[in-house]
Every structure is written in C-alpha cells, then in structure tokens.
Write an enzyme that holds these catalytic residues in place. Structure first.
Site, PDB file in Angstrom:
ATOM      1  N   TYR A  42      -7.174  13.069   3.576  1.00 14.24           N
ATOM      2  CA  TYR A  42      -6.500  12.222   2.578  1.00 14.24           C
ATOM      3  C   TYR A  42      -6.298  13.018   1.291  1.00 14.24           C
ATOM      4  O   TYR A  42      -5.201  13.024   0.713  1.00 14.24           O
ATOM      5  CB  TYR A  42      -7.357  10.975   2.336  1.00 14.24           C
ATOM      6  CG  TYR A  42      -6.798   9.980   1.348  1.00 14.24           C
ATOM      7  CD1 TYR A  42      -5.850   9.027   1.739  1.00 14.24           C
ATOM      8  CD2 TYR A  42      -7.226   9.964   0.016  1.00 14.24           C
ATOM      9  CE1 TYR A  42      -5.351   8.103   0.841  1.00 14.24           C
ATOM     10  CE2 TYR A  42      -6.727   9.044  -0.886  1.00 14.24           C
ATOM     11  CZ  TYR A  42      -5.795   8.116  -0.472  1.00 14.24           C
ATOM     12  OH  TYR A  42      -5.304   7.197  -1.375  1.00 14.24           O
TER      13      TYR A  42
ATOM     14  N   ASP B 135      -4.597  -1.408  -2.982  1.00 10.33           N
ATOM     15  CA  ASP B 135      -5.546  -2.324  -2.343  1.00 10.33           C
ATOM     16  C   ASP B 135      -6.104  -3.355  -3.324  1.00 10.33           C
ATOM     17  O   ASP B 135      -6.123  -4.556  -3.064  1.00 10.33           O
ATOM     18  CB  ASP B 135      -6.722  -1.538  -1.732  1.00 10.33           C
ATOM     19  CG  ASP B 135      -6.263  -0.492  -0.746  1.00 10.33           C
ATOM     20  OD1 ASP B 135      -5.063  -0.473  -0.411  1.00 10.33           O
ATOM     21  OD2 ASP B 135      -7.106   0.326  -0.314  1.00 10.33           O
TER      22      ASP B 135
ATOM     23  N   GLY C 145     -13.405  -0.660   7.368  1.00  8.32           N
ATOM     24  CA  GLY C 145     -12.848   0.658   7.704  1.00  8.32           C
ATOM     25  C   GLY C 145     -11.668   0.614   8.650  1.00  8.32           C
ATOM     26  O   GLY C 145     -11.479   1.523   9.447  1.00  8.32           O
TER      27      GLY C 145
ATOM     28  N   GLY D 237      -8.371  -0.279   7.500  1.00 13.29           N
ATOM     29  CA  GLY D 237      -7.093  -0.231   6.785  1.00 13.29           C
ATOM     30  C   GLY D 237      -6.630  -1.559   6.223  1.00 13.29           C
ATOM     31  O   GLY D 237      -5.493  -1.687   5.776  1.00 13.29           O
TER      32      GLY D 237
ATOM     33  N   SER E  28      -8.481  -3.027   3.833  1.00 15.55           N
ATOM     34  CA  SER E  28      -9.055  -2.998   2.487  1.00 15.55           C
ATOM     35  C   SER E  28     -10.249  -3.908   2.279  1.00 15.55           C
ATOM     36  O   SER E  28     -10.325  -4.652   1.301  1.00 15.55           O
ATOM     37  CB  SER E  28      -7.994  -3.351   1.437  1.00 15.55           C
ATOM     38  OG  SER E  28      -7.129  -2.296   1.316  1.00 15.55           O
TER      39      SER E  28
ATOM     40  N   HIS F 290       1.258   5.501   1.529  1.00 10.78           N
ATOM     41  CA  HIS F 290       0.986   6.748   0.805  1.00 10.78           C
ATOM     42  C   HIS F 290       1.963   6.933  -0.354  1.00 10.78           C
ATOM     43  O   HIS F 290       2.294   8.058  -0.729  1.00 10.78           O
ATOM     44  CB  HIS F 290       1.011   7.961   1.757  1.00 10.78           C
ATOM     45  CG  HIS F 290      -0.202   8.010   2.653  1.00 10.78           C
ATOM     46  ND1 HIS F 290      -1.404   8.559   2.244  1.00 10.78           N
ATOM     47  CD2 HIS F 290      -0.404   7.544   3.901  1.00 10.78           C
ATOM     48  CE1 HIS F 290      -2.286   8.437   3.239  1.00 10.78           C
ATOM     49  NE2 HIS F 290      -1.705   7.824   4.242  1.00 10.78           N
TER      50      HIS F 290
HETATM   51  P1  ADP Z   1     -11.437  -0.372   4.345  1.00 15.14           P
HETATM   52  O1  ADP Z   1     -11.310  -0.611   2.876  1.00 15.14           O
HETATM   53  O2  ADP Z   1     -10.163   0.122   4.970  1.00 15.14           O
HETATM   54  O3  ADP Z   1     -11.987  -1.548   5.093  1.00 15.14           O
HETATM   55  P2  ADP Z   1     -13.380   1.565   3.456  1.00 15.14           P
HETATM   56  O4  ADP Z   1     -14.053   2.695   4.149  1.00 15.14           O
HETATM   57  O5  ADP Z   1     -12.584   1.862   2.236  1.00 15.14           O
HETATM   58  O6  ADP Z   1     -12.477   0.822   4.551  1.00 15.14           O
HETATM   59  O7  ADP Z   1     -14.464   0.486   3.053  1.00 15.14           O
HETATM   60  C1  ADP Z   1     -15.368  -0.035   4.007  1.00 15.14           C
HETATM   61  C2  ADP Z   1     -16.748  -0.133   3.379  1.00 15.14           C
HETATM   62  O8  ADP Z   1     -16.794  -1.240   2.436  1.00 15.14           O
HETATM   63  C3  ADP Z   1     -17.837  -0.474   4.368  1.00 15.14           C
HETATM   64  O9  ADP Z   1     -18.299   0.684   5.038  1.00 15.14           O
HETATM   65  C4  ADP Z   1     -18.891  -1.094   3.481  1.00 15.14           C
HETATM   66  O10 ADP Z   1     -19.645  -0.093   2.816  1.00 15.14           O
HETATM   67  C5  ADP Z   1     -18.072  -1.834   2.436  1.00 15.14           C
HETATM   68  N1  ADP Z   1     -17.936  -3.275   2.798  1.00 15.14           N
HETATM   69  C6  ADP Z   1     -16.793  -3.957   2.989  1.00 15.14           C
HETATM   70  N2  ADP Z   1     -17.036  -5.260   3.305  1.00 15.14           N
HETATM   71  C7  ADP Z   1     -18.371  -5.412   3.305  1.00 15.14           C
HETATM   72  C8  ADP Z   1     -19.267  -6.499   3.551  1.00 15.14           C
HETATM   73  N3  ADP Z   1     -18.817  -7.706   3.906  1.00 15.14           N
HETATM   74  N4  ADP Z   1     -20.595  -6.258   3.437  1.00 15.14           N
HETATM   75  C9  ADP Z   1     -21.057  -5.047   3.106  1.00 15.14           C
HETATM   76  N5  ADP Z   1     -20.277  -3.981   2.872  1.00 15.14           N
HETATM   77  C10 ADP Z   1     -18.952  -4.139   2.967  1.00 15.14           C
HETATM   78 MG    MG Z   2     -10.945   0.845   1.401  1.00 13.68          MG
END
Ligand code: ADP
Ligand code: MG
Length: 390
Positions: A225, A176, A126, A128, A130, A36
């Site tokens: 957030y 990220d 989802g 953390g 990225s 953060h």
């Molecule tokens: P984080 O970045 O911490 O993993 P976020 O909520 O910021 O979590 O992002 C997750 C989102 O990114 C997923 O819900 C999806 O929409 C998208 N995403 C990430 N990787 C993929 C993938 N391989 N295929 C489709 N969507 C993806």
């Molecule tokens: Mg993210």
C-alpha cells in the site's frame, strides 16, 4: 432494542456491574467506485452500509478507560490510564484504535473523561468494509458522549483518520472515516477528498448493491500500500503538483516521455487519473438514472485495479467473474484497498436474491475452504446515538 444491542448491554452489565448510560453506533462503508483516489485528493463514491460497530459507554470518576470487545472474547476489560503518552500493548493490538482516539482528542485539547466501554461489531474485520474506521468513529462518539461534548461529524472523521495515521500507523486516506461519520440514509455520496464536500448520489430504486466477501484476508500488505502511495506521490512530483488530482493523462504521458516517470509509476498514476474521471462520470450516471453505464464504469475500474494498479488477487478476480455471468448483474469490481476482502456489484433489484445465492454457490464451489459471505445492503445513516430505551 435489537438482539445485538441487548447482548452488548448484557455484557456491559456483567462486566461492570451496572447498565450503560449511553450507546453509539458507526457504520462500515462500501466504495462503489473511486479506489485509491482518496489519498490523491481525488473523488470517491461510497455509501455507509447496514453493518456497524456499536459501543455501550458510561462515564466514571476515575482517570482511566476500560474497554472490552464482544468479538475479541477476552476474559475481561483492558484498562489504561488517561494521559497524553498512552503506550501500545501488542497483546491487545485492537485497543490501539481506542487509545489512538484518546491521544488525538487530548492533543486537540478536547475534554476526555474516564469511562467504561463495551464494543460489538458486525463489520467483518480486515475485509475492506472499514471496520477500523467504524471503530474509531464510534470510539470518538463514545468519548464525546462520556464528556458531554459535541463535535461536527466532519471533524470527527478527520480526528478518527488522524488516530489511524499517527497512532495505529496505517497511512489511510479520509474515505473510510468520512463515509462512516457522515453517511447519508438511503443515498450514496460523491466525496471530494480535497474539500471534504459530500454530494448526495442516490441509487435508482430498481437496482441494489451486493457485497461479496471472498474470505481472503489481507496479509502483510502495508508495504505494498505504501509503495503504491509513493508511486502516486512520485507521479505528482514529476508534474510539479501536490496531488494526482491535478494531473491529466496527457501530462503523465509527457512526463514519461521525458524520462521523469518510470513505466511502473506511469501505470499506477494512469489508474488514479482515469478512476477520478470514472467516479465523476459515475455520479452523472446516477443523476441520469443510467445504471447500465454505471455498471460499465465499475467493470472498467476493476480492470485497471487488476492490471494497472495491481491490487487485486485471484479470489477477487474470481468473485467478479462469477458475478458478471449471473442474471441482473450490471457491473462488479473489487472494493477497498485490495489484496483480498470484498467485491461490490450493482444488481437489478428483481434479481438480487437469486444473485446472492448463486454467487455464493459459484464461489464456494471454486474455493471450498473459504468462508463466503454475500449480502445486499442499503445506504445507512452516519454515526450517532443509539436509543437504549426502545
Ligand atoms: P478493515 O478496516 O478493512 O476492516 P483494518 O485492518 O483496517 O481492516 O482494521 C481491522 C482491525 O480493526 C481489526 O484487526 C481490529 O483490530 C479492529 N476492529 C474492528 N472492529 C473491531 C471490533 N468489533 N472489536 C475489536 N476490534 C475491532
Ligand atoms: Mg481499515
């Protein structure tokens, strides 16, 4: 070609009837310390990890983009027209990350061609690490490949962040995307989120990084957030500076005493100011190969994130507590925005395999319904082309 790339290429062939012309990858990232702090213009200490998002791509003559994700297991590709006002489709929310990149590139006057894409990723969604930044950075690489256009890695990161901020609507900092785009093979890096300067910070050879996914997914936490961000901004405003980067603990206390900063905002800001100091100190620990001191700073970071910034949760606290009882653990903390997701632990290499097993067991016993994933990762290179001929 490894298994994952082969599967992606096979899916591409099945979906579009020909082999992809090119393929790219962009890694996820783990933040060792400096949480953060990025949106406060401060310091972070991340590394790109050995999990990534890959995209197979071919340029086409049409003015549209077709995209499918192996993880989404939808029946076919999603297709949208290539124009400046691409609209969102709630049935395929993940495609927003692709559309956002297209819109941002077009707004910058960068050539975008019609193309076909298949995406595959093994960064958990989802949690953390990225996956969203890895996806955006990989999409920009794929679009640049299709248009045969080149761009420096730092600029790719900035445009990927803009896609997430302005199109997807998540108000994230630069940590990220810069980690994914500019990751350094074999090295963590001290990141200055104001200048975007990256200084290599390799880990001593006798320690390694272990990531533990609690399986807890963030719920509707955008508002929390944003509230934390607003409190940080209020703190900076109370001290008449643009960002908390330029604030001292003494300045915060003085503003609180004058009634310019309420007790909640004070605690949030104290975490950020202390965390910037810890991150700087952590980079010095790495230079001095003092892993014990680095681990101690990581422990302190978790305490502040839990008690002052209040972004931890019972699952993260439990994972950190279990980790610290195991042999070889030098420090452990939550990583990423919080409210769920992963912890990062610094572990003596000689104990790492046993640590992984025992940590997974301990957590599984406490949370039998949660899917637990504990793994060791080295520092991976940043985004780039994948060799399809190998
Ligand atoms: P984080 O970045 O911490 O993993 P976020 O909520 O910021 O979590 O992002 C997750 C989102 O990114 C997923 O819900 C999806 O929409 C998208 N995403 C990430 N990787 C993929 C993938 N391989 N295929 C489709 N969507 C993806
Ligand atoms: Mg993210």
């Amino acid at each position: 070609m490894d298994n994952r790339t082969q599967k992606m290429v096979d899916f591409f062939q099945k979906l579009y009837g020909s082999a992809p012309q090119k393929a790219v990858q962009a890694p996820g990232r783990v933040n060792i310390i400096g949480e953060h702090t990025d949106y406060n213009d401060g310091f972070c200490l991340p590394m790109a990890i050995e999990r990534d998002v890959r995209i197979a791509v071919s340029a086409t003559e049409s003015a549209s983009i077709s995209v499918a994700s192996c993880e989404k297991q939808e029946s076919g590709a999603v297709t949208f027209d290539l124009c400046a006002d691409v609209t969102k489709d709630p049935d395929h929310a993940w495609v927003d990350y692709v559309k956002g990149c297209v819109v941002v590139l077009l707004a910058e006057g960068i050539p975008v061609r019609g193309c076909q894409m298949v995406i595959t990723g093994n960064v958990p969604l989802g949690s953390g690490l990225s996956s969203s930044a890895a996806l955006e950075v990989a999409v920009i690489h794929a679009l640049l490949c299709a248009a045969e256009h080149h761009m420096p890695a730092e600029r790719i990161a900035v445009l990927a962040q803009r896609a997430e901020n302005s199109y997807v609507g998540t108000n994230c900092g630069i940590l990220d995307q810069l980690s994914s785009s500019c990751g350094m093979d074999g090295s963590a890096m001290l990141m200055d989120c104001r200048s975007l300067a990256l200084t290599p910070a390799p880990l001593p050879k006798d320690v390694c990084i272990v990531i533990a996914d609690t399986g807890k997914r963030r719920g509707l936490v955008d508002s929390l957030y944003n509230e934390r961000r607003a409190q940080c901004e209020a703190g900076a405003a109370a001290l008449s500076v643009s960002h908390l980067r330029d604030v001292s603990m003494h300045g915060l206390a003085a503003a609180h005493a004058k009634g310019e900063l309420d007790a909640d905002a004070l605690r949030r800001c104290e975490h950020v100011v202390a965390e910037n100091g810890r991150t700087f100190a952590a980079a010095a620990c790495l230079r001095a190969e003092d892993s014990v001191a680095l681990g101690y700073l990581m422990d302190q970071s978790h305490t502040d994130l839990r008690d002052k910034f209040e972004v931890s949760c019972p699952e993260l606290d439990a994972m950190v507590t279990f980790a610290r009882t195991l042999p070889g653990c030098l420090g452990s903390r939550m990583t990423g925005a919080g409210f769920g997701g992963c912890t990062v632990s610094l572990v003596q290499r000689s104990e790492a395999d046993a640590f992984v097993q025992k940590l997974a067991q301990a957590y599984q016993a406490a949370y039998p319904a949660m899917p637990v994933d504990v793994f060791i990762t080295g520092a991976a290179p940043g985004a780039g082309l994948l060799d399809l001929s190998a």
